[in-house]
Design a protein around this motif. Sequence first.
Motif, mmCIF file in Angstrom:
data_model
loop_
_atom_site.group_PDB
_atom_site.id
_atom_site.type_symbol
_atom_site.label_atom_id
_atom_site.label_comp_id
_atom_site.label_asym_id
_atom_site.label_seq_id
_atom_site.Cartn_x
_atom_site.Cartn_y
_atom_site.Cartn_z
ATOM 1 N N ALA A 1 -1.715 -0.658 7.658
ATOM 2 C CA ALA A 1 -1.722 -0.446 6.215
ATOM 3 C C ALA A 1 -1.702 -1.814 5.541
ATOM 4 O O ALA A 1 -1.308 -2.815 6.138
ATOM 5 N N LEU A 2 -2.132 -1.854 4.281
ATOM 6 C CA LEU A 2 -2.208 -3.100 3.537
ATOM 7 C C LEU A 2 -1.506 -2.965 2.192
ATOM 8 O O LEU A 2 -1.503 -1.887 1.593
ATOM 9 N N GLU A 3 -0.918 -4.060 1.735
ATOM 10 C CA GLU A 3 -0.321 -4.119 0.408
ATOM 11 C C GLU A 3 -0.935 -5.283 -0.362
ATOM 12 O O GLU A 3 -1.331 -6.287 0.228
ATOM 13 N N PRO A 4 -1.013 -5.195 -1.688
ATOM 14 C CA PRO A 4 -1.511 -6.322 -2.479
ATOM 15 C C PRO A 4 -0.418 -7.361 -2.686
ATOM 16 O O PRO A 4 0.768 -7.054 -2.691
ATOM 17 N N ASP A 5 -0.831 -8.607 -2.865
ATOM 18 C CA ASP A 5 0.087 -9.707 -3.157
ATOM 19 C C ASP A 5 -0.723 -10.786 -3.858
ATOM 20 O O ASP A 5 -1.954 -10.809 -3.768
ATOM 21 N N ASP A 6 -0.026 -11.698 -4.550
ATOM 22 C CA ASP A 6 -0.759 -12.812 -5.170
ATOM 23 C C ASP A 6 -0.269 -14.165 -4.665
ATOM 24 O O ASP A 6 -0.877 -15.190 -4.960
ATOM 25 N N TRP A 7 0.817 -14.181 -3.920
ATOM 26 C CA TRP A 7 1.373 -15.405 -3.341
ATOM 27 C C TRP A 7 1.632 -16.473 -4.402
ATOM 28 O O TRP A 7 1.609 -17.677 -4.129
#
Length: 387
Positions: free
Chosen positions: A229-235
């Motif tokens: 599974a994947l999650e969004p992030d902006d770091w």
Amino acid sequence: MSNWDGDLATFGQTGELLALLERTDDPQLTAEAHKLFYMALASGWFTAFADPDFPDFVPAVNTHLNAVGTNPDFIYGAASIDGNGTYLISGERGDGLFLMLDIVAGGLGVMEQLGPSLGTLDFDMLAIDDNLRFEVMLSTHRPACWDGNWHPLDPSARSLSLRQASYDWGRGREARLAIERLDKAHAPRRWSPDEIAVRLTALARYPKRLAGMSLGFIKSQRDKGLWNALEPDDWAGRGGVQGQHYYQGLFRLEPGQALLLETDLPETVRYWNVQLSDMMWNSIDWMNRQSSLNGGQARIDHDGKFRAVIAANDPGVPNWLDTGANNEGAIMLRWTGASSGPAPILTVVDAAELKSRLPADTPSVSKTEREEALRARRRAVQWRRRW
């Protein structure tokens, strides 16, 4: 003065991080964690004696120092600065996709603490001559006598993080850069015994910091249950490129399984890639394995979608992402300068049923073709400037 025995003991405390492993009794994971600790020590040397009076863009990460999810398409550099100083960066833009400089209050240097981004300098926004040469000054205020490229420097700035991106590895001209401090006389000096001792002690602590970041990131993904599974992030403020869409997660495959990644593409996008890392968050050997694909390397299907197969064994399709013999690892996809950030979909499939899950016109890649492609990839990586 130097405390040799104490510094060795400090480095030894890095072993406490083994508690972050998913299976602390797994000899393979333990050995790979030990390898990470030594790699972090080697990586730290490049910044342990960084001097803001004599900055230099040093190789933060690369094919051999592949920790913290190193992007295979980027050439990285890091330079220590004093935000109250005046610096001149000069050189050639090169012909890569982009050349960006992130100004931060603190980066991953040995003598720094992590701090937020203070702005990004996109070199394509500068006045550049016909030979792609430029000069740009960084300072708190523009000098009255300077009418060239200028970028404001926040007094809290401590580090510059440089990235240059390329789709077609080794084919174009890499950027060439030099940085110098202008507000102080050029007067090199010898490090004192006390200064050396302070920096060696910081270096001895560094593996626990950098490896802790890597293993802590993977543990956080495990704790969230991000398997396949994947999650969004902006770091943001943690080393990422400003304005980038990231998707990250973990893969876990049983024998005979593959993971199908499918995504739409943004209408416009400056750069994108997808890459795999192991459970130490080391990018999987992209020189010898096709463990990453970018917007120039990937095959796009006729419906406009990108599909890739994550598998330990070659499925015989162009967009194979090689897990490097790992049945578990990390996935990261990013869109840079994109009109949108489409979310990829992951689906576990039986390898025997894979072809039926792909478009009918998906080409087959023979063993000979794969061998030739991997040899070409290996040459291309080495043709690049990596340090």
